[in-house]
Enzyme design. Structure first.
Site, mmCIF file in Angstrom:
data_model
loop_
_atom_site.group_PDB
_atom_site.id
_atom_site.type_symbol
_atom_site.label_atom_id
_atom_site.label_comp_id
_atom_site.label_asym_id
_atom_site.label_seq_id
_atom_site.Cartn_x
_atom_site.Cartn_y
_atom_site.Cartn_z
ATOM 1 N N GLY A 1 13.892 3.812 11.940
ATOM 2 C CA GLY A 1 14.168 3.223 10.620
ATOM 3 C C GLY A 1 14.950 1.930 10.600
ATOM 4 N N VAL B 1 14.149 -17.717 3.469
ATOM 5 C CA VAL B 1 12.773 -18.126 3.773
ATOM 6 C C VAL B 1 12.368 -19.408 3.054
ATOM 7 C CG1 VAL B 1 12.087 -15.755 4.252
ATOM 8 C CG2 VAL B 1 11.719 -16.687 1.955
ATOM 9 N N LEU C 1 0.863 -1.185 0.000
ATOM 10 C CA LEU C 1 0.000 0.000 0.000
ATOM 11 C C LEU C 1 0.894 1.229 0.000
ATOM 12 C CD1 LEU C 1 -2.483 -1.136 2.827
ATOM 13 C CD2 LEU C 1 -2.807 -1.350 0.345
ATOM 14 N N GLY C 2 1.042 1.850 -1.158
ATOM 15 C CA GLY C 2 1.885 3.042 -1.255
ATOM 16 C C GLY C 2 3.198 2.742 -1.955
ATOM 17 N N ASP D 1 6.486 13.658 16.263
ATOM 18 C CA ASP D 1 6.985 12.437 15.642
ATOM 19 C C ASP D 1 7.756 11.606 16.668
ATOM 20 O OD1 ASP D 1 7.889 11.013 12.949
ATOM 21 O OD2 ASP D 1 9.671 11.278 14.198
ATOM 22 N N GLU E 1 10.682 18.432 6.159
ATOM 23 C CA GLU E 1 9.547 18.567 5.257
ATOM 24 C C GLU E 1 9.110 20.020 5.130
ATOM 25 O OE1 GLU E 1 6.587 15.616 5.452
ATOM 26 O OE2 GLU E 1 7.811 14.275 6.664
ATOM 27 N N LYS F 1 6.982 7.724 18.563
ATOM 28 C CA LYS F 1 7.928 6.611 18.679
ATOM 29 C C LYS F 1 8.149 6.227 20.136
ATOM 30 C CE LYS F 1 10.024 8.035 14.344
ATOM 31 N NZ LYS F 1 10.974 9.029 13.780
ATOM 32 N N THR G 1 8.722 6.738 -0.946
ATOM 33 C CA THR G 1 10.131 6.443 -0.667
ATOM 34 C C THR G 1 10.310 5.030 -0.121
ATOM 35 O OG1 THR G 1 10.365 8.760 -0.076
ATOM 36 C CG2 THR G 1 12.151 7.308 0.565
ATOM 37 N N VAL G 2 9.586 4.697 0.951
ATOM 38 C CA VAL G 2 9.809 3.397 1.574
ATOM 39 C C VAL G 2 9.279 2.271 0.676
ATOM 40 C CG1 VAL G 2 9.389 1.976 3.613
ATOM 41 C CG2 VAL G 2 9.695 4.439 3.863
#
Lengths: 432, 432
Positions: A135, A34, A10-11, A202, A191, A206, A14-15
């Site tokens: 991250g 795996v 979903l999306g 932010d 940003e 976390k 960047t990531v």
């Protein structure tokens, strides 16, 4: 489970792009780890034609979330779209459809983590979120597994790269907050709307996630006391340095006698503290456990590939669980009822920068004000200012409570001797 | 699996005592995390009457290994006795009897890890060894899981606390190796026979374990190029500081084009390198992954409770696997055949401290010798010495290969211009 595992994403920002690149670029290693192929099946995007960092196959792209969420071929959904409302809805839908979910969404986990984790468990699905905090640093895993046997009593984190970059540049290049922010925005480190970073939100999200795990207690975003870095000036950084401190935006979580405090605030760290040398956009989390003592985890806090590393490592864990048939059975619900410390149980040292009247007697008024509240002073520095009749006074208190400090603060605000409280920050004691 | 899990412990020294203390002291948290009680059933000791750090129940203690290894009540065997021969025999026996094993034994894992892991897999048993490297730092888990999706290309570790303590003290207190060693032995930071630590063997064992995991390639202890710290002098530490370096005993593992190098050697680290500020008995492992970039894990490398934290966290993992019925299915065998770099593919910068003849022309002989081997010099410093007719020269080369450097070294040894090579160490380049 067939000969391959299919993922839906979903999306594709960047990531998301990083995840696609890693799944393809590291396919051979992934297969070894795996035991089967991993393929991208569908990617939800907002615009089919947009130029992208990766070249996705056209047949992957879809504008319809159901092509991912209700796709019978898809085993694992990776949510990297961000935001709260839609992301929550999609993740719940995916879990209720029996799909495992990996998310990098700290906002969502901080606000709705408990609900989402419960839904996952109810559906026998995994919900992993390593990428949501710091991250590329595998800190969630360290708390869930590596330090699982210990009692964590303290966590301190530099968990926002943007503010750490800004504070580092202010310190090293003697620039103002506004100048560095502008530069950071131009370089893409901040940003266009930096509010969530510079106001500490932010980082607070976390810290809510980390303290929930570390203290085994549901800590909500609202439980985190937050103060951003917009009030930190060059002057503060200079005074801090003179006193042997570095100013960092520190997420601070402590547990004493079963009660916790969680805050995010600019903090003067002794130069000897391991976190004081974490610079630029790097993140680090310092953990104190009763048995293990001091540990620290350092790494990139954001970025395409670091964050994708955590997402894809979660994917490896989900697929291993699929092969063993044990998805949805790894999470442990918090053990303790939430108990927050009242202000008179929160201990700390505090830094003040004040402008006071340059008159005989002012100083003694100031000294009495602290003394009457039972707060004693560790360091004091007085400087003339450019405005006539005003003196700048910088104070670091000895250890006291937040309650006493609040009384001092409100009385200073009202005092005729004080023209202004320019800055007021927490000071970390000697490293535990 | 019954209402509780019973463990047997081989050895009741420092770490064994820590395990007993944690299993008892953290029983409530353990039960919450694994869903059942954890009880100590039997402990193998050498002396039933000895005074101990913990007060074990008398009925636990046994002199007969079979009371642990063949005890039908025991599910998990924790090996904290150390040594190689007997420990290997006991662990193989425990695994062949279907018992899961947790070990803190780096010597054994470095020499026989592949055999033991295979035996565990053949018997459907877990064999976990987090505590074998860097005590309280969950580095094994980070490599197996947190960074599982990445390609690790470089690992640097301060993985021996004794030598780091000695080098830190030599640096901060301007003492000689021998003086600090003596102090460390008195304080219990160094053993009566410090050979394994100060000669780098202990660190080499840990690097064999880390590089096997990180590079997915069976690296044996014999593959590690080892040099200890006995040749590091106060003078070297001072010169290094003048040049902007700190000397640390660094485990260094790199992979390029599928080929690896692994060494343990005194290394001049730039003061800006994250490892250069890891002091005293602390350990840290710096990892560079293609996707994640730089990460670092810092913490206590040894000690009763830090090491026990890792052992008991492994115990939590074993018991969770037992409840899910998935023991012995978590380990991934190395993916690649071992390929070691030849000397001409090992790149580095090198530090020399030489005593040379104080004569016209000597310097040019020296310069030509380096130049003829294609090695250029980055830094050079010349000092008079107390012995007449002798000059001390300190050199840091530019980047070259180990092969070229070996040629330089052997020619310096033979050269008439050189009285002696006092020191010769590796220099780490600018942090990656």
């Amino acid at each position: 489970m067939g000969e391959h595992v299919a993922i839906g994403i979903l999306g594709l920002g960047t990531v998301g792009s990083g995840v696609v690149r890693m799944v393809h670029g590291h396919q051979e290693e992934l297969q070894h780890k795996v035991g089967c192929k991993v393929v991208v099946e569908k990617v939800l995007v907002q615009d089919l034609e947009k130029e992208r960092r990766v070249s996705p196959k056209q047949e992957w792209l879809t504008l319809d979330p159901d092509d991912v969420l209700s796709n019978p071929n898809i085993d694992v959904v990776i949510e990297v779209m961000g935001g709260i409302g839609l992301a929550r809805k999609y993740i719940l839908q995916a879990l209720n459809n029996g799909k495992h979910v990996i998310t990098a969404n700290k906002d969502l986990m901080a606000l709705h983590g408990a609900e989402l984790l419960k839904t996952a468990a109810d559906n026998g699905c995994d919900l992993f979120y390593e990428a949501s905090v710091a991250g590329g640093i595998p800190i969630i895993r360290a708390l869930k597994e590596g330090l699982a046997s210990d009692r964590i009593t303290k966590m301190m984190g530099i968990v926002n790269g943007t503010t750490n970059y800004i504070l580092t540049k202010m310190d090293k290049q003697q620039l103002s907050f506004q100048d560095v922010l502008k530069e950071a925005q131009e370089l893409g480190f901040a940003e266009a709307d930096p509010t969530s970073d510079v106001e500490g939100l932010d980082a607070a999200r976390k810290m809510a996630i980390l303290s929930t795990l570390g203290f085994s207690m549901n800590i909500h975003l609202d439980d985190v006391d937050v103060k951003g870095i917009t009030g930190v000036t060059k002057e503060d950084i200079d005074y801090a340095r003179q006193f042997g401190y570095t100013i960092k935006l520190i997420g601070n979580a402590r547990k004493d006698d079963g009660k916790v405090e969680v805050s995010v605030e600019p903090t003067l760290l002794p130069d000897t503290h391991p976190l004081s040398s974490v610079h630029n956009e790097y993140n680090a989390v310092y953990i104190y456990g009763e048995a293990v003592g001091e540990t620290m985890f350092f790494g990139p806090g954001a970025g395409e590939l670091p964050t994708a590393t955590s997402v894809v490592s979660d994917l490896v864990a989900v697929i291993r669980n699929m092969r063993l048939g044990v998805n949805g059975k790894n999470d442990v619900a918090p053990q303790y009822e939430k108990q927050l410390k009242p202000l008179d149980e929160i201990h700390g040292k505090f830094y003040y920068r004040l402008h006071i009247k340059d008159e005989a007697g002012t100083f003694s008024v100031l000294a009495s004000l602290f003394a009457e509240n039972g707060v004693s002073l560790e360091k004091l520095l007085q400087n003339p200012t450019s405005s006539k009749g005003t003196v700048e006074v910088v104070i670091v208190t000895h250890g006291t409570t937040k309650q006493r400090d609040s009384l001092v603060y409100s009385q200073l605000l009202k005092s005729d001797a004080v023209y202004g409280i320019e800055s007021h920050f927490r000071v970390e004691g000697v490293s535990a």
